[in-house]
Scaffold this active site. Structure first.
Site, PDB file in Angstrom:
ATOM      1  N   HIS A   1     -32.966  78.813 -36.162  1.00 32.96           N
ATOM      2  CA  HIS A   1     -32.341  78.430 -34.926  1.00 32.96           C
ATOM      3  C   HIS A   1     -32.410  79.494 -33.890  1.00 32.96           C
ATOM      4  CE1 HIS A   1     -31.197  74.687 -36.809  1.00 32.96           C
ATOM      5  NE2 HIS A   1     -29.818  74.741 -36.835  1.00 32.96           N
TER       6      HIS A   1
ATOM      7  N   CYS B   1     -24.192  75.933 -38.827  1.00 32.80           N
ATOM      8  CA  CYS B   1     -25.274  77.130 -38.853  1.00 32.80           C
ATOM      9  C   CYS B   1     -25.367  77.772 -37.463  1.00 32.80           C
ATOM     10  CB  CYS B   1     -26.632  76.370 -39.259  1.00 32.80           C
ATOM     11  SG  CYS B   1     -26.957  75.007 -38.396  1.00 32.80           S
TER      12      CYS B   1
HETATM   13  P1  NAP Z   1     -30.853  66.996 -47.342  1.00 27.53           P
HETATM   14  O1  NAP Z   1     -32.029  67.623 -47.416  1.00 27.53           O
HETATM   15  O2  NAP Z   1     -30.871  65.540 -46.868  1.00 27.53           O
HETATM   16  O3  NAP Z   1     -29.975  66.734 -48.897  1.00 27.53           O
HETATM   17  C1  NAP Z   1     -28.992  65.975 -49.108  1.00 27.53           C
HETATM   18  C2  NAP Z   1     -28.433  66.408 -50.357  1.00 27.53           C
HETATM   19  O4  NAP Z   1     -27.190  65.601 -50.731  1.00 27.53           O
HETATM   20  C3  NAP Z   1     -29.365  65.919 -51.657  1.00 27.53           C
HETATM   21  O5  NAP Z   1     -29.246  66.789 -52.649  1.00 27.53           O
HETATM   22  C4  NAP Z   1     -28.744  64.465 -51.915  1.00 27.53           C
HETATM   23  O6  NAP Z   1     -29.063  64.258 -53.359  1.00 27.53           O
HETATM   24  C5  NAP Z   1     -27.389  64.849 -51.698  1.00 27.53           C
HETATM   25  N1  NAP Z   1     -26.618  63.474 -52.065  1.00 27.53           N
HETATM   26  C6  NAP Z   1     -26.885  62.639 -50.901  1.00 27.53           C
HETATM   27  N2  NAP Z   1     -25.994  61.417 -51.162  1.00 27.53           N
HETATM   28  C7  NAP Z   1     -25.217  61.933 -52.378  1.00 27.53           C
HETATM   29  C8  NAP Z   1     -24.196  61.207 -53.104  1.00 27.53           C
HETATM   30  N3  NAP Z   1     -23.980  60.068 -52.864  1.00 27.53           N
HETATM   31  N4  NAP Z   1     -23.793  62.008 -54.118  1.00 27.53           N
HETATM   32  C9  NAP Z   1     -24.493  63.265 -54.524  1.00 27.53           C
HETATM   33  N5  NAP Z   1     -25.219  63.873 -53.789  1.00 27.53           N
HETATM   34  C10 NAP Z   1     -25.780  63.371 -52.595  1.00 27.53           C
HETATM   35  O7  NAP Z   1     -29.700  67.469 -46.448  1.00 27.53           O
HETATM   36  P2  NAP Z   1     -29.375  69.224 -46.403  1.00 27.53           P
HETATM   37  O8  NAP Z   1     -30.074  69.899 -45.063  1.00 27.53           O
HETATM   38  O9  NAP Z   1     -29.648  69.808 -47.539  1.00 27.53           O
HETATM   39  O10 NAP Z   1     -27.830  69.036 -45.959  1.00 27.53           O
HETATM   40  C11 NAP Z   1     -27.057  68.676 -46.901  1.00 27.53           C
HETATM   41  C12 NAP Z   1     -25.390  68.725 -46.189  1.00 27.53           C
HETATM   42  O11 NAP Z   1     -25.305  70.505 -46.095  1.00 27.53           O
HETATM   43  C13 NAP Z   1     -25.526  68.157 -44.779  1.00 27.53           C
HETATM   44  O12 NAP Z   1     -25.145  66.870 -44.737  1.00 27.53           O
HETATM   45  C14 NAP Z   1     -24.455  68.931 -44.048  1.00 27.53           C
HETATM   46  O13 NAP Z   1     -23.208  68.334 -44.575  1.00 27.53           O
HETATM   47  C15 NAP Z   1     -24.620  70.410 -44.708  1.00 27.53           C
HETATM   48  N6  NAP Z   1     -25.458  71.312 -44.001  1.00 27.53           N
HETATM   49  C16 NAP Z   1     -24.645  72.254 -43.493  1.00 27.53           C
HETATM   50  C17 NAP Z   1     -25.356  73.101 -42.767  1.00 27.53           C
HETATM   51  C18 NAP Z   1     -24.664  74.189 -42.042  1.00 27.53           C
HETATM   52  O14 NAP Z   1     -24.730  74.468 -40.793  1.00 27.53           O
HETATM   53  N7  NAP Z   1     -23.704  74.922 -42.454  1.00 27.53           N
HETATM   54  C19 NAP Z   1     -26.735  73.139 -42.428  1.00 27.53           C
HETATM   55  C20 NAP Z   1     -27.276  71.987 -42.868  1.00 27.53           C
HETATM   56  C21 NAP Z   1     -26.591  71.035 -43.825  1.00 27.53           C
HETATM   57  P3  NAP Z   1     -30.428  63.165 -53.456  1.00 27.53           P
HETATM   58  O15 NAP Z   1     -31.731  63.872 -53.473  1.00 27.53           O
HETATM   59  O16 NAP Z   1     -30.248  62.570 -54.947  1.00 27.53           O
HETATM   60  O17 NAP Z   1     -30.379  62.060 -52.486  1.00 27.53           O
HETATM   61  O1  3JN Z   2     -28.546  69.692 -37.266  1.00 28.74           O
HETATM   62  C1  3JN Z   2     -28.550  71.039 -37.513  1.00 28.74           C
HETATM   63  O2  3JN Z   2     -29.359  71.896 -36.920  1.00 28.74           O
HETATM   64  C2  3JN Z   2     -27.585  71.401 -38.240  1.00 28.74           C
HETATM   65  C3  3JN Z   2     -26.913  70.372 -38.661  1.00 28.74           C
HETATM   66  C4  3JN Z   2     -25.776  70.541 -39.589  1.00 28.74           C
HETATM   67  C5  3JN Z   2     -25.073  69.419 -40.377  1.00 28.74           C
HETATM   68  C6  3JN Z   2     -25.933  68.392 -40.474  1.00 28.74           C
HETATM   69  C7  3JN Z   2     -25.100  67.211 -40.940  1.00 28.74           C
HETATM   70  C8  3JN Z   2     -23.941  67.196 -41.244  1.00 28.74           C
HETATM   71  C9  3JN Z   2     -23.901  69.327 -40.361  1.00 28.74           C
HETATM   72  C10 3JN Z   2     -22.949  70.710 -40.421  1.00 28.74           C
HETATM   73  O3  3JN Z   2     -23.185  71.450 -41.266  1.00 28.74           O
HETATM   74  O4  3JN Z   2     -22.473  70.885 -39.293  1.00 28.74           O
HETATM   75  C11 3JN Z   2     -23.306  68.267 -40.983  1.00 28.74           C
HETATM   76  C12 3JN Z   2     -21.768  68.200 -41.614  1.00 28.74           C
HETATM   77  O5  3JN Z   2     -20.991  68.698 -40.643  1.00 28.74           O
HETATM   78  O6  3JN Z   2     -21.320  67.958 -42.605  1.00 28.74           O
END
Ligand code: NAP
Ligand code: 3JN
Length: 346
Positions: A252, A132
């Site tokens: 952010h 992000c």
């Molecule tokens: P979150 O609110 O903690 O949600 C995590 C999601 O992953 C929930 O839907 C959870 O399902 C699911 N999950 C966890 N364990 C799993 C498994 N074993 N199998 C299938 N699904 C599973 O986190 P979030 O903020 O949405 O972020 C999720 C991911 O997106 C991060 O880890 C990161 O890789 C990515 N992300 C990317 C950005 C970016 O900068 N592009 C920003 C934020 C996040 P349950 O509810 O069933 O546990």
């Molecule tokens: O912490 C933040 O503000 C952004 C976090 C992003 C993040 C959190 C967990 C795993 C990422 C990401 O998108 O870089 C990941 C990931 O790399 O999968």
């Protein structure tokens, strides 16, 4: 979007902070969704989620979940993507992956539509969505890069807790109440790392996002450095970053110092930014108008202000860049890529 051929879509991580925004955008943008699979962990299997007039039951994500899926959005963490994205690709889906799992893979395009959407055409089944903090910075700097060239970027981030997931949002709420009511504050989630040491986020600033690496930088900082070079297609770009978590729910903010390769006119810089896709210039110091996380939250655009020439280096600029980390920083960037794929196939 206008009426087009429908695509079978899967959203992995549907119950998370990012997944919830993805489904909301698919609905709001009238994305041409045929069949829709909503996937999460076994914990969420059986939950019901409304999409338009359909009520869809969440299923556990497994390698067998992707038969017939054409576009799959992944936001369930890097480990899940490493395990399930190859299965989805094998089943014929193009995966738009929000995690770190494939971002630096040379075979995988790392795409910010305002910067390098053409790279998406080179996909071999996976298109990675950057971090992000990287997305909002490169989307803003790209027009300056094209017009003047960029030599060096020094960025300090002020990142919202929602970037660390739904549990971190709850943590800030809980700690704020504890602190205001004079009770002991119990840190539980932040900083996210494998160490048991946690810090208070309410009324604080934590200079650590993700784990520390041997070079003294955090993983978040290294993501910004590496991803910026890859997206801009310029390994000679000098980038350094300090990433800080602050007690804001959504949005952010970034203080960016950027050294350009050629002379510039400051009014031309502002005009360039104001006319760039996805960028909104908010820069009226006399009216105390500049980007704020509270204003950017819920919006798709990236906001830039405090645009000024550096006092020591006449070829350098200082900027303040703000965007909703769950929207342009994650879900919207992914859905934009999805819309591009749809357009290409219609
Ligand atoms: P979150 O609110 O903690 O949600 C995590 C999601 O992953 C929930 O839907 C959870 O399902 C699911 N999950 C966890 N364990 C799993 C498994 N074993 N199998 C299938 N699904 C599973 O986190 P979030 O903020 O949405 O972020 C999720 C991911 O997106 C991060 O880890 C990161 O890789 C990515 N992300 C990317 C950005 C970016 O900068 N592009 C920003 C934020 C996040 P349950 O509810 O069933 O546990
Ligand atoms: O912490 C933040 O503000 C952004 C976090 C992003 C993040 C959190 C967990 C795993 C990422 C990401 O998108 O870089 C990941 C990931 O790399 O999968």
């Amino acid at each position: 979007m206008s009426e087009q051929k429908a695509f079978n879509v899967a959203v992995v991580g549907i119950t998370g902070a990012v997944g919830q925004q993805i489904i909301r955008l698919l609905e709001e943008r009238n994305f041409p969704v045929g069949e829709l699979k909503l996937l999460a962990s076994a914990r969420s299997a059986g939950k019901k989620i409304q999409f338009k007039d359909r009520e869809i039951t969440v299923e556990e994500a497994t390698p067998d979940s992707f038969a017939g899926v054409q576009i799959a959005f992944f936001s369930a963490g890097g480990d899940i993507s490493k395990e399930l994205v190859p299965a989805a690709v094998k089943a014929g889906a193009v995966c738009i992956d929000n995690t770190n799992a494939f971002r630096m893979d040379p075979e995988t395009p790392l795409v910010v539509p305002e910067v390098n959407i053409g790279e998406a055409d080179k996909n071999k089944g996976i298109i990675a969505n950057p971090n992000c903090s990287t997305i909002q910075m490169v989307a803003t700097l790209k027009p300056l890069y094209d017009r003047y060239g960029i030599d060096k970027i020094i960025v300090s981030t002020y990142q919202a807790v929602s970037g660390a997931g739904a549990r971190a949002i709850e943590e800030l709420k809980r700690q704020s109440t504890e602190a205001v009511s004079g009770n002991p504050v119990n840190p539980d989630i932040l900083p996210v790392s494998s160490l048991p040491v946690k810090h208070q986020i309410a009324f604080n600033a934590i200079p650590q996002i993700d784990k520390f690496l041997d070079n003294g930088f955090t993983n978040e900082e290294m993501k910004m450095i590496r991803e910026t070079k890859k997206i801009m297609g310029d390994e000679s770009l000098k980038v350094t970053a300090t990433c800080v978590r602050i007690p804001v729910y959504y949005g952010h903010s970034e203080s960016v110092y950027v050294e350009l390769k050629s002379d510039f006119d400051i009014e031309e810089v502002k005009e360039l930014l104001a006319n760039s896709p996805g960028i909104v210039l908010e820069d009226e110091p006399a009216a105390q108008r500049y980007p704020l996380a509270t204003n950017a939250a819920g919006k798709l655009d990236t906001f830039v202000g405090r645009v000024r020439r550096d006092l020591e280096n006449p070829r350098a600029l200082n900027l303040w860049i703000v965007s909703d980390n769950l929207l342009k920083g994650a879900a919207w960037n992914a859905v934009q890529i999805g819309e591009y794929l749809v357009q290409q196939q219609n």
